[in-house]
Design an enzyme around this catalytic site. Sequence first.
Site, PDB file in Angstrom:
ATOM      1  N   LYS A  99     -16.082 -20.678  30.721  1.00 40.61           N
ATOM      2  CA  LYS A  99     -17.215 -19.524  30.971  1.00 40.61           C
ATOM      3  C   LYS A  99     -17.989 -20.556  29.361  1.00 40.61           C
ATOM      4  CE  LYS A  99     -14.511 -15.501  31.789  1.00 40.61           C
ATOM      5  NZ  LYS A  99     -13.806 -14.185  31.057  1.00 40.61           N
ATOM      6  N   LYS A 139     -17.312 -18.226  43.502  1.00 43.30           N
ATOM      7  CA  LYS A 139     -15.697 -16.720  43.826  1.00 43.30           C
ATOM      8  C   LYS A 139     -16.934 -15.788  43.149  1.00 43.30           C
ATOM      9  CE  LYS A 139     -14.343 -14.886  39.773  1.00 43.30           C
ATOM     10  NZ  LYS A 139     -13.027 -15.227  38.702  1.00 43.30           N
ATOM     11  N   LYS A 152     -17.773 -10.349  38.091  1.00 41.46           N
ATOM     12  CA  LYS A 152     -19.318  -9.755  37.709  1.00 41.46           C
ATOM     13  C   LYS A 152     -19.861 -10.012  36.780  1.00 41.46           C
ATOM     14  CE  LYS A 152     -15.313  -6.165  36.498  1.00 41.46           C
ATOM     15  NZ  LYS A 152     -13.825  -6.954  35.087  1.00 41.46           N
TER      16      LYS A 152
END
Length: 336
Positions: free
Chosen positions: A115, A196, A199
């Site tokens: 992230k 993966k 969202k």
Amino acid sequence: MSEKKPRVFSGIQPTGEPHLGNYLGAIKQWVKGQDEKENFFCIVDLHSLTVPYDPEGLRERTRKLASVLFAAGIDPDKSVLFIQSHVSAHAEACWLLNCVTPLGWLQKMTQFKDKSAKQESIGTGLIDYPVLMACDILLYNADEVPVGDDQKQHVELTRNIAGRFNNIYGETFAMPAPVIPKVAARVMGLDDPMAKMSKSSSSVRGHAVGVLDDPDEILYVFKRAKTDSYNEIRFSDEEDRAGVNNLLSIYQAITRKSKGDVEADFANARGYGDLKVGVAEVVIDALRPIREESGKYLDDPVALDAMLARGAEQAREVAMPKLREMQEKMGLIMGL
Ligand code: TYM
């Protein structure tokens, strides 16, 4: 004498739309275990502040997620469902656990590395994310944490933090264990089976199937799913067959059939087109009741908020005494 039920804690962020990966990796397990376990499920709104977001949209996404969870079968008479920020013990305990967590442990977290690589400026909340998650779990003395594969490292860190606190201040926390589903623990993106389903990429059409998507959209996304040129419908660990493997795993997780029976279901398929439609159909059937039911909760926000307020009250009854125990052991003056 009845045995004490194992205590379960798990959470989900109100970022983006909940997708098929969240459903198969987490929500479906939560619903299934409700009778045999004592359950705490949390919409972790504080965690969702760790990356850039829109504050107005957050309120709407939080209520929408609550409606999805109730519609998926979380029963407020069997499980406690609440919003993280409504139980202030989580944020307070986070400071206390920050003070026992070495920074080096947090710098090693895969999700932090992924992230932070995407952010221009990294907020302190992003590196602290796993400590707040540890508080979520430890305040409830959870035995089990049902999560998808991507959260395993965070639960292991939680165990390390618990162990360190117990060593320094005396036995305080139970050791939680991650519970990862055997099938579909890591649902991959339909546009890229090496990434993966997430969202953060779910706004890219073709990547994810939203739990609330309508049947036409679900069929469209599956029909465009990336596969390969082998034209062979079987499970496989090979990288270049990951797309077909992902489709079969999704089908297997929903139908709960064995791998052999899943392959047999597609033995007469004329090609990947039939596979994609077959998988889309079981997904559409599984998600339809959630989409239809969730409207009922969204149409009555007053009742929905009341359900969440009741959940927060029940959560506080467990979390507050644990916070007090931590404060006491850490030498703070209590009860003035
Ligand atoms: P979040 O919101 O990213 O995801 C919620 C749950 O969905 C699972 N999941 C997946 N499972 C299979 N395939 C996928 N592609 C996929 N994507 C997501 C996640 O593993 C998770 O179980 N850090 C957590 C939220 C959290 C939490 C907690 C979880 C905060 N505190 C305490 C457990 C206990 C998260 O980001 O989930």
